[in-house]
Design an enzyme around this catalytic site. Structure first.
Site, PDB file in Angstrom:
ATOM      1  N   ASP A 118      45.725  37.131  39.362  1.00 42.95           N
ATOM      2  CA  ASP A 118      46.199  35.773  39.251  1.00 42.95           C
ATOM      3  C   ASP A 118      45.429  34.672  39.866  1.00 42.95           C
ATOM      4  O   ASP A 118      44.918  33.678  39.609  1.00 42.95           O
ATOM      5  CB  ASP A 118      48.026  35.816  39.349  1.00 42.95           C
ATOM      6  N   GLU A 128      42.555  39.152  33.255  1.00 41.66           N
ATOM      7  CA  GLU A 128      42.034  40.427  33.017  1.00 41.66           C
ATOM      8  C   GLU A 128      40.483  40.658  33.606  1.00 41.66           C
ATOM      9  O   GLU A 128      39.945  41.683  34.047  1.00 41.66           O
ATOM     10  CB  GLU A 128      41.854  40.697  31.357  1.00 41.66           C
TER      11      GLU A 128
END
Length: 265
Positions: free
Chosen positions: A209, A126
Site C-alpha cells: 500500500d 500488486e
C-alpha cells in the site's frame, strides 16, 4: 529441484489449465492499457501482456495478479475489477429500459468494479509486491521451512522412544511415524509459524500500500479498497486480536487509516 517444479507448475496452470475454466482475452488498446504499460515501465516491471479474465461467470469477486518468469511478466485483471468491462454492469444497463428513476438510481449504486485510476492504484499495490521482493521472500521462507521439517523428520523417525510413547514398542511403521511427527510433534511449531507468516503477510500488505502511495495512487487506492470490500462482501470491522491471528490481509479500516494522511495531502 522442488522450487523449480513449483514455479513451472504455476506457469503451466496459468497458461494451460486456467484457460480451460475461464476465458482470457487481451486487454483492448486504450487509455487503461497505455497507463498500465507506462506504470510498469516506470518501475522497470518487464510487462509483456495484459489479460482480462471473465471472472464474473463464477462470482462477483474482484482481483488482479501477475505471473511469469524473468523478463516475461503478464498481468491478469478480473472483469469484475473493471467498471467498463464487468458483465454484471452490462446486465444492469440492459435492464434500465422502462424503469423509473428510483430503480435506475438503485441499479447505478450496484455498479461493480473500479474506474481506470482506481484499477491503476490496485495494480500499483500488486506491483509493489514484486518491486519489494515479497514473492521471492515467501518462496525462500517456504523452502527453508520445508527443509527444516524434513530434516527434523529424518532425525526423529529413528527415535524408538517416540514410537514407544504411542504404544509401538517392537515396530516403527513409517506411516505411523509420519502421523506422529507431522500431526503431533509439529503441531505447536505449525501454530507459531502460521502466526508469524500472518504477521509477515500483513506487513507486506502495508508495504505494498505504501508503495502505491509513493506512486501517487493513495487517493485512488483509498476509494478502490472501499469498492473492493463492498464487491467482495467483506466486513470492515474486526477484533484486532482475532484479526492479528487469523487475517493474512489487514482489515479495511486499518489499511484506510494508513492511507488517510497521504489521501488528505
Amino acid at each position: 529441484m522442488r522450487v523449480s517444479c513449483g514455479m513451472v507448475l504455476v506457469t503451466i496452470y496459468a497458461d494451460y489449465i486456467a484457460p480451460l475454466f475461464d476465458k482470457f482475452i487481451p486487454l483492448p488498446e486504450g487509455e487503461l492499457k497505455q497507463a498500465i504499460e507506462m506504470m510498469a515501465k516506470s518501475i522497470d516491471f518487464p510487462l509483456t501482456k495484459v489479460y482480462v479474465v471473465e471472472g464474473s461467470k463464477r462470482s462477483s469477486h474482484s482481483n488482479a495478479y501477475f505471473y511469469g518468469f524473468f523478463k516475461n511478466k503478464r498481468i491478469v485483471l478480473f472483469d469484475t475489477l473493471l467498471e467498463d468491462y464487468c458483465a454484471l454492469n452490462k446486465e444492469h444497463s440492459e435492464g434500465e429500459d422502462g424503469e423509473d428513476d428510483d430503480t435506475k438510481s438503485k441499479v447505478k449504486n450496484k455498479k461493480q468494479g473500479c474506474k481506470n485510476e482506481e484499477v491503476l492504484a490496485v495494480l500499483g499495490h500488486e506491483l509493489g509486491h514484486w518491486k519489494l521482493g515479497h514473492t521471492i521472500k515467501n518462496i525462500v521462507i517456504s523452502q527453508m521451512n520445508s527443509f527444516l521439517c524434513f530434516f527434523l523428520f529424518a532425525v526423529l523417525i529413528g527415535q524408538k522412544e517416540l514410537f514407544a510413547a504411542f504404544g509401538f514398542y517392537e515396530t516403527q511403521p513409517t506411516l505411523i511415524g509420519l502421523m506422529i511427527i507431522f500431526q503431533f510433534i509439529f503441531s505447536p511449531y505449525n501454530e507459531v509459524l502460521s502466526f508469524c507468516l500472518t504477521v509477515l503477510s500483513r506487513r507486506f500488505e502495508f508495504q505494498a500500500d505504501a508503495f502505491a502511495k509513493e506512486l501517487g495512487k493513495a487517493k485512488d487506492l483509498y476509494s478502490a479498497l472501499i469498492k473492493l470490500n463492498k464487491d467482495n462482501l467483506g466486513f470492515p470491522v474486526s477484533d484486532w486480536i482475532f484479526s492479528m491471528w487469523h487475517y493474512s490481509h489487514p482489515p479495511l479500516l486499518e489499511r484506510l487509516q494508513a492511507l488517510k494522511d497521504a489521501k488528505q495531502d
